[in-house]
Design a protein around this motif. Structure first.
Motif, short mmCIF file in Angstrom:
data_model
loop_
_atom_site.label_atom_id
_atom_site.label_comp_id
_atom_site.label_asym_id
_atom_site.label_seq_id
_atom_site.Cartn_x
_atom_site.Cartn_y
_atom_site.Cartn_z
N ASP B 183 -35.41 7.94 44.28
CA ASP B 183 -36.31 8.33 43.12
C ASP B 183 -36.46 9.94 42.76
OD1 ASP B 183 -36.70 6.05 44.15
OD2 ASP B 183 -38.90 5.70 43.12
N ALA B 186 -33.47 11.43 41.28
CA ALA B 186 -33.35 11.16 39.80
C ALA B 186 -34.38 11.76 38.94
CB ALA B 186 -33.55 9.61 39.71
N CYS B 191 -34.45 11.89 35.23
CA CYS B 191 -34.86 10.48 34.94
C CYS B 191 -36.07 9.91 34.66
CB CYS B 191 -34.20 9.63 35.89
SG CYS B 191 -32.78 9.23 35.87
N ARG B 195 -35.93 4.40 33.51
CA ARG B 195 -34.57 4.32 34.00
C ARG B 195 -34.53 4.35 35.73
NH1 ARG B 195 -30.29 6.00 31.06
NH2 ARG B 195 -29.18 6.94 33.14
N TYR B 197 -36.56 2.54 37.44
CA TYR B 197 -36.74 1.15 37.59
C TYR B 197 -35.38 0.32 37.33
CZ TYR B 197 -38.13 -3.39 35.92
OH TYR B 197 -38.02 -4.77 35.73
N ARG B 198 -34.83 0.68 36.35
CA ARG B 198 -33.78 -0.11 35.45
C ARG B 198 -32.35 0.41 36.48
NH1 ARG B 198 -31.00 -2.72 34.73
NH2 ARG B 198 -29.89 -3.74 32.71
N LYS B 199 -32.21 1.30 36.82
CA LYS B 199 -31.05 1.82 37.29
C LYS B 199 -30.85 2.11 38.96
CE LYS B 199 -28.96 2.19 33.12
NZ LYS B 199 -27.78 1.46 32.92
N ILE B 200 -32.10 2.13 39.53
CA ILE B 200 -32.21 2.35 40.93
C ILE B 200 -32.80 1.35 41.60
CG2 ILE B 200 -33.11 3.84 42.74
CD1 ILE B 200 -32.62 6.29 40.61
N PRO B 203 -31.26 -2.68 40.68
CA PRO B 203 -29.96 -3.02 41.38
C PRO B 203 -29.82 -3.08 43.01
CG PRO B 203 -29.73 -1.19 39.80
CD PRO B 203 -31.12 -1.45 39.97
#
Lengths: 315, 291
Positions: B183, B186, B191, B195, B197-200, B203
């Motif tokens: 985090d 990012a 970020c 983002r 939440y969505r990208k790290i 997944p």
């Protein structure tokens, strides 16, 4: 004049500072509260709000159509003094909890101990034992139970092969509740998996040391397994008891929604359902719901208070 | 002398092998007893209607027929196909809601900082123990005044507001285990929390999202109480309600059809169990799921 100016500028500065503070607070907390928003809305509109409304409704008579009529403690007084069905439902529920929870957990622990220590075929057995827990509260399983213990059901035809003529378990008030206890014990799988995970935490060398010192398996069980497993046992007791208090579907299906014969399967939640949605006594049903909360809270608090006598926390 | 010394380890080495066989015999016996009722239901559903109910605890039908399945499927005014479709839609929408809302909220609790965080978290944990009966009647009154009785809204919409705190708790536990450095790095790169939440986080959280989705689906699929109070029109029924009507309408005369439909209602759960067994069992072992 000068003095006036300084006051004005200091006011302006304060305003800027206040605005900055507010802006800062939004910047620092905004994202958090945005992500929290679904739960916050749900908490106020679907949990806290309704809970408070039902607390108010519990002091009223309310039939859904006319406005609630405030009656003070009348619902609670009626429960305690003039409602044999309430007493029956409490009796049935407590009996069910007192029988099903210890039996289920004892069975779960026994099987977990047999399964313990990476024996061959463990995943297979674990899966088979867990399956009934998963199918647990579905109507299909309740249907199955109804037929297993029917007068001409599987259990009786098994008994007939030994020359025993079994009663109609489901429609006999002396036995009907016990068929539900058996159903609950049949679903021992999920506490068993939790026990297995707990057993795995106990170091093997403790048992090795104990058996070198000549401790019998029974002694090892009472001196090592039980104390070290006690936090897991405690957890399972609390969770399973709360679940048992809330049991509904099997009793509903087996008794056709009546809680019969002679109220012998009148689970507390079933009685609550009848009051609310068969007789539309919403005020009285709300009072029943709050009594359930108190019952569960008292039980949970009591369990936590007793932990210091039997739950061993390894610090 | 040496014999005496070796006696203890010697016994320890023969003992497990001996008890190993005993254990397997015992476990197979228990497994058989556990599964027998379900096999008996399967065998019952394959019997012809005139094969009388009583007198046979065995598993072998005298004659195998699928008649009960086709008769049962069309046994009510509305076919079971409709009930299955209804249940599937409700369960899928409810599952999406649960996973989406719980992951957003869990992200706030586990990865963001805001004032009042501890307070809200404690409140959220407090609702874990609260029996739903205490909100039942006002919720019913509310949904009724919105005209939502006899619709699926009361069964689906609450899930989009993360009412089942259990899933939040499950995900918070998992999210906390993801390294914070990800985090921070990012964030350095500019970020936004969304983002991250969505990208790290999402997944990296597939196992817990899958576990939550599976349990959410099964619980909604098996839910009887919710549909019972909210749905009255048969065309809107879930499978569980369909089964209930089937008992009422057929009595014990067509028990083989009742068995056939009951068994079919369990098929989705069997399938999930078959394919996601590991996730289910790990989910229970690590979180102490209730069932």
């Amino acid at each position: 004049m000068a003095a006036h100016n300084t006051v004005a500028t200091s006011n302006a500065r304060k305003q800027v500072a206040a605005g900055g503070w507010l802006w800062g607070a939004v910047r620092r907390n905004g994202a958090g509260y945005l992500f929290l928003a679904p739960w916050l809305i749900g908490f106020f509109c679907l949990t806290l709000g309704p809970a408070l409304v039902s607390l108010y409704l519990s002091f009223t008579n309310y039939d859904l159509l006319t406005t609630p009529e405030f009656v003070g403690m009348q619902n609670y007084v009626r429960m305690a003094t003039a409602d044999p069905k309430f007493i029956a439902s409490i009796r049935v529920t407590l009996l069910y909890v007192a029988l099903s929870v210890p039996l289920k957990l004892a069975f779960a622990l026994a099987v977990a101990m047999v399964l313990n220590r990476g024996m061959r075929g463990l995943p297979f057995y674990r899966a088979i034992f867990y399956l009934p827990s998963l199918l647990g509260t579905s109507v299909a399983i309740a249907v199955l139970w109804r037929q297993l213990f029917a007068a001409d059901g599987m259990v009786n035809s098994l008994l007939a092969q030994f020359g025993v003529e079994g009663p109609s378990w489901i429609s006999n008030p002396n036995y009907s509740l016990y068929t539900l206890v058996v159903l609950s014990v049949w679903q021992f799988g999920s506490p068993m998996i939790i026990f297995l995970a707990g057993l795995r935490q106990i170091p093997v060398d403790m048992y090795e040391a104990a058996s070198l010192d000549g401790a019998s398996p029974a002694r090892q069980f009472f001196r090592i397994t039980l104390p070290l497993l006690s936090p897991v046992i405690f957890f399972n007791v609390v969770i399973q008891t709360i679940e048992a208090f809330k049991a509904f579907t099997p009793a509903f299906i087996i008794s056709g929604g009546s809680g019969g014969p002679i109220n012998s399967t009148l689970f507390y939640t079933l009685y609550l359902y009848q009051e609310a949605f068969s007789y539309f006594r919403m005020g009285y049903a709300s009072a029943l719901a709050w009594v359930l909360v108190v019952l569960i809270a008292v039980f949970t608090a009591f369990s936590f208070l007793t932990t210091k006598y039997w739950v061993h926390y390894d610090d | 002398m040496t014999d005496a010394v070796h006696e203890v380890p010697g016994r320890a080495s023969t003992h497990p092998r001996l008890t190993g066989t005993v254990r397997h015999v015992l476990l197979i016996a228990i497994s058989f007893v556990m599964i027998y009722p379900i096999l008996w239901m399967l065998s019952g559903s394959l019997r012809p209607a005139d094969e009388l109910f009583g007198g046979d605890a065995g598993l072998m039908p005298s004659q195998v027929t699928l008649q009960a399945y086709s008769d049962g499927w069309f046994g009510l005014q509305v076919t079971f196909g409709r009930f299955f479709a209804n249940s599937l839609i409700i369960a899928v929408l409810a599952t999406v809601g649960n996973v989406l809302a719980a992951s957003l909220v869990a992200f706030a609790f586990a990865r963001l900082k805001f004032s009042g965080q501890k307070f809200w978290f404690a409140l959220m944990l407090g609702t874990l123990m609260l029996p739903y009966h205490v909100t039942l009647i006002p919720q019913y009154v509310m949904f009724r005044s919105l005209g939502w009785v006899n619709t699926w809204w009361p069964l689906i919409l609450p899930k989009y507001f993360a009412v089942d705190a259990f899933f939040i708790f499950l995900m918070v536990q998992f999210f906390r285990g993801i390294p914070r450095e990800l985090d921070d790095a990012a964030r350095m790169d500019g970020c936004s929390p969304w983002r991250i939440y969505r990208k790290i986080i999402l997944p990296l959280s597939m196992p817990v999202l899958a576990t939550a989705a599976i349990f959410s689906f099964i619980w909604t699929w098996e839910d009887f109480f919710g549909p019972l109070i909210y749905i009255s029109e048969m065309s809107q029924y879930t499978v569980q309600l369909g089964l209930r009507s089937f008992i009422d309408s057929s009595g014990t005369s067509s028990w083989n059809e009742l068995f056939a439909m009951s068994l079919l209602s369990l098929v989705p759960i069997f399938l999930i169990f078959l394919f996601f067994q590991r996730l289910l069992i790990e989910g229970i072992a690590t979180t102490g799921m209730k069932r």
